[in-house]
Design a protein around this motif. Structure first.
Motif, PDB file in Angstrom:
ATOM      1  N   LYS A 126     -15.252  -1.876 -11.584  1.00  0.00           N
ATOM      2  CA  LYS A 126     -15.407  -2.972 -10.637  1.00  0.00           C
ATOM      3  C   LYS A 126     -14.080  -3.195  -9.919  1.00  0.00           C
ATOM      4  O   LYS A 126     -13.019  -3.041 -10.511  1.00  0.00           O
ATOM      5  N   MET A 127     -14.143  -3.544  -8.666  1.00  0.00           N
ATOM      6  CA  MET A 127     -12.976  -3.863  -7.833  1.00  0.00           C
ATOM      7  C   MET A 127     -12.112  -2.658  -7.505  1.00  0.00           C
ATOM      8  O   MET A 127     -11.161  -2.764  -6.732  1.00  0.00           O
ATOM      9  N   VAL A 128     -12.400  -1.497  -8.073  1.00  0.00           N
ATOM     10  CA  VAL A 128     -11.520  -0.344  -7.927  1.00  0.00           C
ATOM     11  C   VAL A 128     -11.468   0.136  -6.477  1.00  0.00           C
ATOM     12  O   VAL A 128     -10.390   0.423  -5.940  1.00  0.00           O
ATOM     13  N   ASP A 129     -12.624   0.220  -5.813  1.00  0.00           N
ATOM     14  CA  ASP A 129     -12.643   0.654  -4.421  1.00  0.00           C
ATOM     15  C   ASP A 129     -11.810  -0.292  -3.551  1.00  0.00           C
ATOM     16  O   ASP A 129     -11.062   0.149  -2.669  1.00  0.00           O
ATOM     17  N   GLN A 130     -11.946  -1.586  -3.800  1.00  0.00           N
ATOM     18  CA  GLN A 130     -11.193  -2.563  -3.016  1.00  0.00           C
ATOM     19  C   GLN A 130      -9.702  -2.483  -3.309  1.00  0.00           C
ATOM     20  O   GLN A 130      -8.874  -2.649  -2.401  1.00  0.00           O
ATOM     21  N   MET A 131      -9.323  -2.217  -4.560  1.00  0.00           N
ATOM     22  CA  MET A 131      -7.903  -2.062  -4.888  1.00  0.00           C
ATOM     23  C   MET A 131      -7.299  -0.903  -4.111  1.00  0.00           C
ATOM     24  O   MET A 131      -6.230  -1.029  -3.511  1.00  0.00           O
ATOM     25  N   LEU A 132      -7.988   0.242  -4.124  1.00  0.00           N
ATOM     26  CA  LEU A 132      -7.474   1.404  -3.399  1.00  0.00           C
ATOM     27  C   LEU A 132      -7.434   1.121  -1.896  1.00  0.00           C
ATOM     28  O   LEU A 132      -6.460   1.463  -1.213  1.00  0.00           O
ATOM     29  N   ALA A 133      -8.474   0.477  -1.381  1.00  0.00           N
ATOM     30  CA  ALA A 133      -8.522   0.171   0.053  1.00  0.00           C
ATOM     31  C   ALA A 133      -7.392  -0.768   0.466  1.00  0.00           C
ATOM     32  O   ALA A 133      -6.739  -0.556   1.495  1.00  0.00           O
ATOM     33  N   GLN A 134      -7.155  -1.805  -0.326  1.00  0.00           N
ATOM     34  CA  GLN A 134      -6.083  -2.744   0.003  1.00  0.00           C
ATOM     35  C   GLN A 134      -4.716  -2.066  -0.084  1.00  0.00           C
ATOM     36  O   GLN A 134      -3.825  -2.338   0.729  1.00  0.00           O
ATOM     37  N   PRO A 159     -14.424   2.550   5.800  1.00  0.00           N
ATOM     38  CA  PRO A 159     -13.914   1.397   6.552  1.00  0.00           C
ATOM     39  C   PRO A 159     -12.415   1.176   6.370  1.00  0.00           C
ATOM     40  O   PRO A 159     -11.704   0.843   7.327  1.00  0.00           O
ATOM     41  N   ALA A 160     -11.916   1.382   5.153  1.00  0.00           N
ATOM     42  CA  ALA A 160     -10.489   1.167   4.896  1.00  0.00           C
ATOM     43  C   ALA A 160      -9.630   2.168   5.658  1.00  0.00           C
ATOM     44  O   ALA A 160      -8.607   1.803   6.243  1.00  0.00           O
ATOM     45  N   VAL A 161     -10.052   3.436   5.658  1.00  0.00           N
ATOM     46  CA  VAL A 161      -9.279   4.459   6.367  1.00  0.00           C
ATOM     47  C   VAL A 161      -9.330   4.214   7.872  1.00  0.00           C
ATOM     48  O   VAL A 161      -8.312   4.318   8.574  1.00  0.00           O
ATOM     49  N   LEU A 162     -10.503   3.871   8.386  1.00  0.00           N
ATOM     50  CA  LEU A 162     -10.630   3.565   9.813  1.00  0.00           C
ATOM     51  C   LEU A 162      -9.735   2.394  10.203  1.00  0.00           C
ATOM     52  O   LEU A 162      -9.007   2.456  11.197  1.00  0.00           O
ATOM     53  N   ALA A 163      -9.788   1.315   9.427  1.00  0.00           N
ATOM     54  CA  ALA A 163      -9.025   0.121   9.763  1.00  0.00           C
ATOM     55  C   ALA A 163      -7.525   0.356   9.654  1.00  0.00           C
ATOM     56  O   ALA A 163      -6.750  -0.028  10.545  1.00  0.00           O
ATOM     57  N   ALA A 164      -7.081   0.988   8.564  1.00  0.00           N
ATOM     58  CA  ALA A 164      -5.650   1.217   8.370  1.00  0.00           C
ATOM     59  C   ALA A 164      -5.081   2.124   9.447  1.00  0.00           C
ATOM     60  O   ALA A 164      -4.007   1.872   9.994  1.00  0.00           O
TER      61      ALA A 164
END
Length: 201
Positions: A126-134, A159-164
């Motif tokens: 849980k939360m792992v994808d968001q940790m890596l994305a942040q 989404p994280a790669v696109l945004a960053a």
């Protein structure tokens, strides 16, 4: 897609963000954890290796942040964490001109003192994808980092790669098991290198 030429010049800091569970969902014993760490070594060194070095001080150092459901809801470390943590030394040797500095991630890079509990819950992470994305966002905005490498096979990171990449323009390389996805067209005008690896079994 093929692995890119890793000999291009890099002079600043480098970081690799790796979803351990993506690499090997069944890694829960010492042999399978060791195999997964060896795969991490192959992928990271293969990407950053500058070729033959004449002096050890010319080695490229890569901060290697490894994500998984390491911590239960009570704050205790899972057995997989203990197994992986006891074997991290295997990643740290200087090989192929690359020295890996590994860490099993239990907190965000922007807030290293805040250990997150419950990253393992109800039989999964849980939360792992968001940790890596942040963390991808955090390192993208740091001027001293040359490049961010992501090793994961999950479209949740699109989404994280696109945004960053859109916001900061920092070079991001993404190694996946798959060759291509429908989302890849969104990266055409961004500084994102999409790679697949035949060594990811």
């Amino acid at each position: 897609m093929q692995m890119a030429d890793a000999s291009r010049e890099r002079t600043g800091l480098n970081v690799a963000l790796i979803d351990f569970n993506n690499l090997s969902p069944q890694a829960n014993s010492q042999p399978t954890v060791l195999d997964t760490l060896e795969l991490i070594s192959i992928l990271v060194r293969g990407h950053f290796s500058p070729g033959k070095l004449t002096r050890p001080r010319d080695a490229i150092e890569v901060e290697c942040r490894i994500y998984d459901g390491w911590v239960d809801r009570a704050g205790g470390y899972m057995e997989k964490y203990r197994l992986a943590n006891s074997q991290l030394g295997a990643l740290q040797s200087l090989e192929d001109g690359v020295r890996i500095l590994p860490r099993l991630v239990t907190s965000l890079a922007c807030h290293p003192g805040a250990k997150l509990t419950g990253t393992y819950k109800n039989g999964g992470q849980k939360m792992v994808d968001q940790m890596l994305a942040q963390d991808a966002h955090f390192y993208s905005e740091q001027d001293e980092y040359d490049q961010i490498l992501i090793i994961a096979n999950d479209d949740d990171y699109v989404p994280a790669v696109l945004a960053a990449s859109t916001r900061w323009g920092k070079p991001i390389s993404w190694i996946r098991k798959r060759g291509s996805t429908p989302h890849d067209l969104h990266f055409n005008l961004l500084n994102v290198e999409l790679l697949s690896s035949s060594s990811w079994a």
